[in-house]
Design a protein around this motif. Structure first.
Motif, PDB file in Angstrom:
ATOM      1  N   ALA A  10      29.485   5.381  58.157  1.00 36.98           N
ATOM      2  CA  ALA A  10      30.847   5.026  58.585  1.00 36.98           C
ATOM      3  C   ALA A  10      31.722   4.684  57.384  1.00 36.98           C
ATOM      4  O   ALA A  10      32.829   5.205  57.233  1.00 36.98           O
ATOM      5  CB  ALA A  10      30.794   3.855  59.556  1.00 36.98           C
ATOM      6  N   ALA A  11      31.227   3.809  56.526  1.00 38.43           N
ATOM      7  CA  ALA A  11      31.988   3.401  55.337  1.00 38.43           C
ATOM      8  C   ALA A  11      31.074   2.574  54.456  1.00 38.43           C
ATOM      9  O   ALA A  11      30.255   1.798  54.951  1.00 38.43           O
ATOM     10  CB  ALA A  11      33.226   2.593  55.722  1.00 38.43           C
ATOM     11  N   PRO A  12      31.147   2.719  53.133  1.00 37.40           N
ATOM     12  CA  PRO A  12      30.310   1.903  52.241  1.00 37.40           C
ATOM     13  C   PRO A  12      30.728   0.445  52.277  1.00 37.40           C
ATOM     14  O   PRO A  12      31.883   0.109  52.558  1.00 37.40           O
ATOM     15  CB  PRO A  12      30.565   2.529  50.859  1.00 37.40           C
ATOM     16  N   LEU A  13      29.785  -0.411  51.978  1.00 40.15           N
ATOM     17  CA  LEU A  13      30.057  -1.844  51.973  1.00 40.15           C
ATOM     18  C   LEU A  13      30.731  -2.236  50.667  1.00 40.15           C
ATOM     19  O   LEU A  13      30.257  -1.901  49.581  1.00 40.15           O
ATOM     20  CB  LEU A  13      28.759  -2.630  52.137  1.00 40.15           C
ATOM     21  N   ALA A  14      31.829  -2.979  50.783  1.00 37.07           N
ATOM     22  CA  ALA A  14      32.521  -3.470  49.596  1.00 37.07           C
ATOM     23  C   ALA A  14      31.992  -4.832  49.171  1.00 37.07           C
ATOM     24  O   ALA A  14      32.171  -5.247  48.024  1.00 37.07           O
ATOM     25  CB  ALA A  14      34.020  -3.560  49.867  1.00 37.07           C
ATOM     26  N   GLY A  15      31.338  -5.543  50.086  1.00 37.53           N
ATOM     27  CA  GLY A  15      30.802  -6.867  49.795  1.00 37.53           C
ATOM     28  C   GLY A  15      29.577  -7.125  50.644  1.00 37.53           C
ATOM     29  O   GLY A  15      29.002  -6.196  51.223  1.00 37.53           O
ATOM     30  N   PRO A  16      29.125  -8.382  50.735  1.00 39.67           N
ATOM     31  CA  PRO A  16      27.941  -8.695  51.527  1.00 39.67           C
ATOM     32  C   PRO A  16      28.079  -8.221  52.963  1.00 39.67           C
ATOM     33  O   PRO A  16      29.150  -8.312  53.569  1.00 39.67           O
ATOM     34  CB  PRO A  16      27.861 -10.222  51.447  1.00 39.67           C
ATOM     35  N   GLY A  17      27.002  -7.698  53.503  1.00 41.94           N
ATOM     36  CA  GLY A  17      27.023  -7.203  54.872  1.00 41.94           C
ATOM     37  C   GLY A  17      25.766  -6.412  55.179  1.00 41.94           C
ATOM     38  O   GLY A  17      24.791  -6.442  54.432  1.00 41.94           O
ATOM     39  N   CYS A  18      25.821  -5.687  56.283  1.00 44.97           N
ATOM     40  CA  CYS A  18      24.647  -4.984  56.784  1.00 44.97           C
ATOM     41  C   CYS A  18      25.024  -3.575  57.198  1.00 44.97           C
ATOM     42  O   CYS A  18      26.044  -3.372  57.878  1.00 44.97           O
ATOM     43  CB  CYS A  18      24.055  -5.754  57.963  1.00 44.97           C
ATOM     44  N   VAL A  19      24.219  -2.591  56.784  1.00 41.85           N
ATOM     45  CA  VAL A  19      24.408  -1.205  57.209  1.00 41.85           C
ATOM     46  C   VAL A  19      23.080  -0.683  57.746  1.00 41.85           C
ATOM     47  O   VAL A  19      22.005  -1.170  57.394  1.00 41.85           O
ATOM     48  CB  VAL A  19      24.897  -0.304  56.052  1.00 41.85           C
ATOM     49  N   THR A  20      23.169   0.320  58.614  1.00 46.54           N
ATOM     50  CA  THR A  20      21.972   0.852  59.253  1.00 46.54           C
ATOM     51  C   THR A  20      21.820   2.342  58.982  1.00 46.54           C
ATOM     52  O   THR A  20      22.796   3.052  58.738  1.00 46.54           O
ATOM     53  CB  THR A  20      22.026   0.627  60.772  1.00 46.54           C
ATOM     54  N   GLU A  21      20.585   2.795  59.022  1.00 47.88           N
ATOM     55  CA  GLU A  21      20.234   4.209  58.966  1.00 47.88           C
ATOM     56  C   GLU A  21      19.075   4.430  59.924  1.00 47.88           C
ATOM     57  O   GLU A  21      18.430   3.478  60.378  1.00 47.88           O
ATOM     58  CB  GLU A  21      19.838   4.636  57.545  1.00 47.88           C
ATOM     59  N   VAL A  22      18.788   5.705  60.223  1.00 42.04           N
ATOM     60  CA  VAL A  22      17.754   5.994  61.220  1.00 42.04           C
ATOM     61  C   VAL A  22      16.356   6.004  60.618  1.00 42.04           C
ATOM     62  O   VAL A  22      15.365   6.005  61.353  1.00 42.04           O
ATOM     63  CB  VAL A  22      18.024   7.345  61.925  1.00 42.04           C
ATOM     64  N   SER A  23      16.228   6.044  59.290  1.00 44.04           N
ATOM     65  CA  SER A  23      14.898   6.114  58.684  1.00 44.04           C
ATOM     66  C   SER A  23      14.883   5.349  57.369  1.00 44.04           C
ATOM     67  O   SER A  23      15.921   5.147  56.720  1.00 44.04           O
ATOM     68  CB  SER A  23      14.485   7.566  58.447  1.00 44.04           C
ATOM     69  N   ALA A  24      13.669   4.954  56.958  1.00 48.04           N
ATOM     70  CA  ALA A  24      13.522   4.174  55.732  1.00 48.04           C
ATOM     71  C   ALA A  24      13.818   5.002  54.489  1.00 48.04           C
ATOM     72  O   ALA A  24      14.343   4.473  53.504  1.00 48.04           O
ATOM     73  CB  ALA A  24      12.101   3.604  55.656  1.00 48.04           C
ATOM     74  N   ASP A  25      13.484   6.296  54.510  1.00 50.74           N
ATOM     75  CA  ASP A  25      13.743   7.086  53.306  1.00 50.74           C
ATOM     76  C   ASP A  25      15.235   7.257  53.036  1.00 50.74           C
ATOM     77  O   ASP A  25      15.674   7.277  51.885  1.00 50.74           O
ATOM     78  CB  ASP A  25      13.027   8.438  53.367  1.00 50.74           C
ATOM     79  N   LYS A  26      16.032   7.333  54.107  1.00 52.43           N
ATOM     80  CA  LYS A  26      17.491   7.390  53.917  1.00 52.43           C
ATOM     81  C   LYS A  26      18.019   6.065  53.363  1.00 52.43           C
ATOM     82  O   LYS A  26      18.957   6.031  52.567  1.00 52.43           O
ATOM     83  CB  LYS A  26      18.177   7.743  55.231  1.00 52.43           C
ATOM     84  N   LEU A  27      17.402   4.969  53.778  1.00 54.25           N
ATOM     85  CA  LEU A  27      17.800   3.665  53.252  1.00 54.25           C
ATOM     86  C   LEU A  27      17.463   3.550  51.765  1.00 54.25           C
ATOM     87  O   LEU A  27      18.249   3.016  50.974  1.00 54.25           O
ATOM     88  CB  LEU A  27      17.098   2.552  54.031  1.00 54.25           C
ATOM     89  N   LEU A  28      16.299   4.057  51.373  1.00 53.92           N
ATOM     90  CA  LEU A  28      15.929   4.002  49.962  1.00 53.92           C
ATOM     91  C   LEU A  28      16.821   4.915  49.124  1.00 53.92           C
ATOM     92  O   LEU A  28      17.120   4.598  47.963  1.00 53.92           O
ATOM     93  CB  LEU A  28      14.463   4.387  49.782  1.00 53.92           C
ATOM     94  N   GLU A  29      17.238   6.034  49.685  1.00 56.02           N
ATOM     95  CA  GLU A  29      18.203   6.887  48.981  1.00 56.02           C
ATOM     96  C   GLU A  29      19.502   6.128  48.734  1.00 56.02           C
ATOM     97  O   GLU A  29      20.095   6.212  47.648  1.00 56.02           O
ATOM     98  CB  GLU A  29      18.469   8.149  49.795  1.00 56.02           C
ATOM     99  N   ALA A  30      19.948   5.372  49.737  1.00 58.48           N
ATOM    100  CA  ALA A  30      21.155   4.558  49.574  1.00 58.48           C
ATOM    101  C   ALA A  30      20.934   3.449  48.548  1.00 58.48           C
ATOM    102  O   ALA A  30      21.844   3.090  47.793  1.00 58.48           O
ATOM    103  CB  ALA A  30      21.561   3.961  50.915  1.00 58.48           C
ATOM    104  N   LEU A  31      19.719   2.909  48.496  1.00 60.14           N
ATOM    105  CA  LEU A  31      19.399   1.865  47.523  1.00 60.14           C
ATOM    106  C   LEU A  31      19.468   2.418  46.100  1.00 60.14           C
ATOM    107  O   LEU A  31      20.070   1.801  45.209  1.00 60.14           O
ATOM    108  CB  LEU A  31      18.004   1.312  47.815  1.00 60.14           C
ATOM    109  N   VAL A  32      18.868   3.566  45.879  1.00 64.64           N
ATOM    110  CA  VAL A  32      18.885   4.185  44.549  1.00 64.64           C
ATOM    111  C   VAL A  32      20.309   4.542  44.141  1.00 64.64           C
ATOM    112  O   VAL A  32      20.682   4.442  42.965  1.00 64.64           O
ATOM    113  CB  VAL A  32      17.975   5.428  44.530  1.00 64.64           C
ATOM    114  N   ALA A  33      21.129   4.953  45.116  1.00 67.14           N
ATOM    115  CA  ALA A  33      22.514   5.324  44.837  1.00 67.14           C
ATOM    116  C   ALA A  33      23.430   4.114  44.710  1.00 67.14           C
ATOM    117  O   ALA A  33      24.656   4.279  44.574  1.00 67.14           O
ATOM    118  CB  ALA A  33      23.027   6.252  45.939  1.00 67.14           C
ATOM    119  N   ASP A  34      22.873   2.894  44.774  1.00 68.65           N
ATOM    120  CA  ASP A  34      23.627   1.647  44.632  1.00 68.65           C
ATOM    121  C   ASP A  34      24.634   1.460  45.771  1.00 68.65           C
ATOM    122  O   ASP A  34      25.669   0.820  45.589  1.00 68.65           O
ATOM    123  CB  ASP A  34      24.353   1.597  43.288  1.00 68.65           C
TER     124      ASP A  34
END
Length: 399
Positions: free
Chosen positions: A293-317
């Motif tokens: 939907a939109a990247p987080l600009a500050g503290p908060g919570c975002v969701t994805e359907v799988s853990a590997d997509k979450l880790l991709e977001a983690l690596v991409a900062d």
């Protein structure tokens, strides 16, 4: 064993609805990409820990004439899996589901086949996490057998030192003309014994003016200094090397000030909500939105359907931390895409029993047979070897 892999337009429609084709005699199994439990690759049937366990259970059911086979149906989102179990669109969900009291009110569960837990993943760095190094030091030094091993090591070194000192003294004090052939042999090896003497720290210990107790004490002090220095250097080196790239220990309350990624509709969301509730001045229920939907600009919570997509977001900062299943995050962190880029906490913040979800259309008799076969497989040594093949030797406790 007969296992059908859906393909073509009809299968695509079934996947979209998260419903099975409902072929008589076949069970419809919900799967989602959740390594190491379920691994989905293009053009290949599902594999993974849970899938291989199911194939063993299924073989017995087919041989007993209870079923003819099974169909795999892809359901990416947890909420789709739960809905399909509730309305009878699926007979079984093999993707790992945490057994919770709330879920038990909506659908049934198999026996627990794996005990995992929630943990945290962060980006890998080359900095030394001193808190992690200190924890390694404390754990190593205060192990029950460590002190016993150190004392035994010192005693063995002291006995060896006394023997070498006695041999050298005897060989050097005897006159040359009185030395028998064995004495001449000692003369030949004397340079090598002297090297050992220097290595053990005994070279400066003299014989004149010392009684036996004095020389023994001097040798003991030399040995204990050398041995303890080597041992401490080894422990310190191990602690600091293991702490390179590790993140400092994360407290649950710290998560409320960071960008956190979680799997949608998972128990991680409840865990994060508890952290917000415990933090002063924070809302009781953090608002989580899809990462797309939109990247987080500050503290908060975002969701994805799988853990590997979450880790991709983690690596991409795009997020600072990921909360997820320990087994899944540990496995993914060791794969080529994330190796050296992601660090997973070894601490489990909340234990979670994993099981298969039972659909409302599955009969009680078949549920009981699956449970019985599942328990039999888990008690078998092959299940332990299977889990260790995916997760390593420490993934299952000896008992």
């Amino acid at each position: 064993m007969v296992t059908a892999w859906a393909a073509g337009a009809a299968a695509d429609a079934a996947v979209a609805r998260c419903d099975g084709p409902r072929e008589p005699g076949f069970l419809d199994l919900g799967v989602a990409h959740a390594p190491p439990f379920v691994i989905l690759e293009d053009g290949a049937p599902p594999t993974g820990l849970s899938v291989e366990l199911w194939r063993r259970v299924e073989t017995g059911l087919i041989e007993a004439g209870r079923i003819e086979g099974s169909h795999f149906v892809i359901c990416d989102a947890i909420e789709q899996q739960e809905q399909a179990l509730t309305d009878g669109g699926l007979d079984l969900v093999l993707a790992p589901l945490t057994i919770t009291p709330e879920r038990l009110l909506s659908y049934g569960f198999s026996r627990q086949y794996f005990l995992s837990g929630l943990t945290i993943a962060a980006r890998h760095s080359n900095e030394i996490a001193f808190s992690h190094a200190l924890e390694v030091l404390v754990t190593t030094l205060f192990q029950p057998g460590t002190l016993r091993a150190v004392v035994l090591f010192l005693v063995l070194n002291l006995v060896l030192a006394v023997m070498i000192k006695w041999v050298l003294r005897d060989a050097r004090r005897r006159p040359e003309e009185d030395r028998a052939p064995p004495g001449r042999l000692l003369t030949l090896v004397d340079p090598y014994l002297e090297a050992v003497e220097r290595t053990l720290g005994l070279k400066g210990i003299g014989d004149a003016g010392f009684n036996l107790a004095g020389r023994a004490l001097e040798m003991f002090m030399a040995i204990i200094g050398t041995a303890l220095s080597a041992a401490l250097l080894g422990v310190l080196t191990s602690a600091f090397v293991s702490a390179i790239g590790q993140s400092d220990r994360v407290d649950e309350l710290d998560l409320t000030d960071e960008r956190v990624g979680i799997e949608s509709h998972s128990t991680a969301q409840e865990f994060l909500a508890d952290a917000y509730e415990a933090a002063a001045g924070k809302p009781d229920d953090p608002e989580c939105r899809p990462l797309s939907a939109a990247p987080l600009a500050g503290p908060g919570c975002v969701t994805e359907v799988s853990a590997d997509k979450l880790l991709e977001a983690l690596v991409a900062d795009e997020v600072d931390r990921v909360i997820g299943d320990w087994a899944e995050l540990t496995y993914l962190a060791g794969t080529g895409r994330f190796r050296g880029k992601v660090t997973v906490e070894q601490k489990v913040y909340r234990s979670e029993p994993l099981g298969w979800g039972y659909g409302s259309a599955l009969t009680q008799d078949l549920r009981a047979r699956i449970d019985s076969a599942l328990i039999q497989q888990i008690r078998h040594g092959g299940w332990r070897r299977l889990a260790q093949r995916y997760l390593g030797s420490g993934s299952i406790a000896p008992d």
